[in-house]
Design a protein around this motif. Structure first.
Motif, short mmCIF file in Angstrom:
data_model
loop_
_atom_site.label_atom_id
_atom_site.label_comp_id
_atom_site.label_asym_id
_atom_site.label_seq_id
_atom_site.Cartn_x
_atom_site.Cartn_y
_atom_site.Cartn_z
N GLN A 128 0.86 -1.19 0.00
CA GLN A 128 0.00 0.00 0.00
C GLN A 128 0.89 1.23 0.00
O GLN A 128 2.11 1.11 0.05
N ALA A 129 0.28 2.39 -0.07
CA ALA A 129 1.07 3.62 0.00
C ALA A 129 1.80 3.71 1.34
O ALA A 129 1.30 3.23 2.36
N MET A 131 2.35 6.19 3.23
CA MET A 131 1.62 7.02 4.21
C MET A 131 0.40 7.60 3.53
O MET A 131 0.29 7.58 2.30
N THR A 132 -0.50 8.12 4.32
CA THR A 132 -1.65 8.81 3.74
C THR A 132 -1.21 10.21 3.32
O THR A 132 -0.19 10.74 3.79
N VAL A 133 -1.97 10.81 2.46
CA VAL A 133 -1.67 12.19 2.04
C VAL A 133 -1.71 13.11 3.25
O VAL A 133 -0.90 14.04 3.36
N GLU A 134 -2.64 12.83 4.17
CA GLU A 134 -2.75 13.67 5.38
C GLU A 134 -1.48 13.55 6.23
O GLU A 134 -0.98 14.56 6.74
N GLN A 135 -0.97 12.33 6.39
CA GLN A 135 0.27 12.16 7.14
C GLN A 135 1.44 12.87 6.45
O GLN A 135 2.28 13.48 7.10
N ASP A 220 2.97 15.15 -9.58
CA ASP A 220 2.17 15.21 -8.35
C ASP A 220 3.09 14.88 -7.17
O ASP A 220 3.05 13.77 -6.62
N PRO A 221 3.92 15.84 -6.75
CA PRO A 221 4.97 15.54 -5.76
C PRO A 221 4.45 15.07 -4.41
O PRO A 221 5.07 14.21 -3.78
N ILE A 222 3.32 15.58 -3.97
CA ILE A 222 2.78 15.17 -2.67
C ILE A 222 2.33 13.71 -2.73
O ILE A 222 2.62 12.92 -1.82
N GLN A 223 1.65 13.34 -3.79
CA GLN A 223 1.19 11.95 -3.91
C GLN A 223 2.38 11.01 -4.07
O GLN A 223 2.39 9.90 -3.50
N LEU A 224 3.38 11.41 -4.83
CA LEU A 224 4.59 10.59 -4.98
C LEU A 224 5.27 10.39 -3.63
O LEU A 224 5.64 9.26 -3.27
N LEU A 225 5.41 11.46 -2.88
CA LEU A 225 6.05 11.39 -1.56
C LEU A 225 5.24 10.51 -0.62
O LEU A 225 5.81 9.69 0.13
N ALA A 226 3.92 10.64 -0.65
CA ALA A 226 3.07 9.83 0.21
C ALA A 226 3.13 8.35 -0.18
O ALA A 226 3.05 7.46 0.67
N THR A 227 3.33 8.07 -1.45
CA THR A 227 3.28 6.69 -1.94
C THR A 227 4.54 5.91 -1.57
O THR A 227 4.45 4.75 -1.14
#
Length: 353
Positions: A128-129, A131-135, A220-227
């Motif tokens: 899974q990812a 972390m969550t986007v919120e985290q 999409d840097p935030i989604q990449l970082l979260a993933t």
């Protein structure tokens, strides 16, 4: 800006030396002057912040030869003053902060570290990812807050380090997604991986890349970082962004820190203006990463330790660059005769006392 650039260049060129004789130190002096918009820049309270976090993938042993528990053990080593970063910070009179961004361990709250655990390690990104986007956003926000607090203590020069078993894998995935380079090129040996372990690491990361279709997350840097990122990398992203927003000198360490910069640059397009690259890591992909950014590292020492050690070693060089700009005599003040002829002939300058 162009006017200040010319003023700084004139000051640098008029020092008692042949033009360009101080090499990269002249480039640093120019850059720091532009960051601070002055011909008399300063380095005040230089600081290193080490963010520590664990990675869920590391619990499986597929990408790391050392157990996840080493992350917490190294944080305790930082507290005890026994790590390389402690030695270098003490030697060069640098402030040091250690942050628990997400270590899979319950530290005594009385320990002199910054306690800001987002979670006890990220999730396993093979499943899974991470972390969550919120985290992810929470970690970025804390990194920003950390720098704001340090800046208010009159610091204008900051470098970031990290500790986290498995974080070279996260960095490799981020690099591959953003630069388009293959996993084979981006994945290195990290903390001593042998040939068989490296091949397992590469195959594992290729599976992760395909599972999450990371090529689609480049913009999409935030989604990449979260993933695929880590809490320590996310906090570094926030910290770098805040440092740039506050016109601070950012001293970029090695492979992991530069992967955070790849993300931060997308959040703050003018980021590179504030960055001085400490060294070229011995991690195989770091040279490619630096080339992608158009960066010129100061040092080539074959290091791959992390912890901000390269940044700590580079900070005295930055101080030297600022000092020559502020303290070295000009041709006029030193009453140098035949200055232009000496420059053209590239011979020893003669100072009339």
């Amino acid at each position: 800006m162009n006017n200040m650039r010319q003023k700084l260049q004139d000051v640098i060129d008029n020092k008692t030396k042949p033009q360009g004789a101080l090499g990269l130190l002249e480039d640093i002096a120019l850059q720091v002057g532009l960051i601070q918009n002055t011909t008399s820049p300063s380095v005040i309270s230089p600081t290193i912040v080490v963010f520590a976090g664990d990675h869920g993938i590391a619990a499986k042993g597929l990408v790391n030869p050392f157990p996840q528990a080493v992350t917490a053990q190294m944080v305790l080593n930082f507290v005890a003053g026994g790590a390389a970063i402690n030695v270098f910070c003490k030697q060069h009179n640098l402030q040091l902060f250690v942050v628990d961004a997400g270590v899979n361990f319950d530290f005594d709250p009385r320990l002199p570290i910054v306690h800001n655990k987002i979670a006890k390690g990220t999730a396993n990104y093979l499943e899974q990812a991470a972390m969550t986007v919120e985290q992810c956003k929470e970690a970025i926000a804390f990194g920003k807050l950390m720098v704001e607090r340090i800046r208010h203590n009159n610091c204008n020069c900051i470098g970031f380090g990290e500790m986290g078993i498995g974080n070279t894998s996260a960095a490799a995935l981020i690099m591959s997604a953003i630069t388009g380079q293959s996993i084979e090129l981006c994945a290195g040996r990290g903390t001593g991986t042998n040939d068989a372990q490296l091949q397992t690491k590469i195959e594992t990361l290729k599976d992760v890349f395909a599972l999450h279709q990371l090529q689609t997350l480049k913009e999409d840097p935030i989604q990449l970082l979260a993933t695929v990122g880590g809490f320590e990398i996310a906090m570094m992203v926030g910290a770098m962004t805040a440092a740039a927003e506050n016109d601070m000198i950012i001293v970029v360490d090695g492979f992991i820190a530069t992967s955070a910069l790849l993300i931060a640059q997308q959040l703050h397009p003018d980021m590179l203006r504030y960055c001085i690259f400490a060294h070229q890591s011995n991690e195989q992909a770091h040279a490619t990463m630096l080339h992608f950014l158009g960066a010129k590292p100061l040092l080539h020492l074959g290091m791959r330790l992390g912890e901000g050690t390269g940044a700590a070693l580079a900070m005295p060089l930055i101080q030297s660059a600022v000092n020559f700009l502020n303290q070295m005599a000009s041709f006029e003040s030193a009453s140098v005769s035949g200055a232009k002829q000496a420059e053209r002939a590239d011979v020893e300058l003669i100072i009339n006392n």
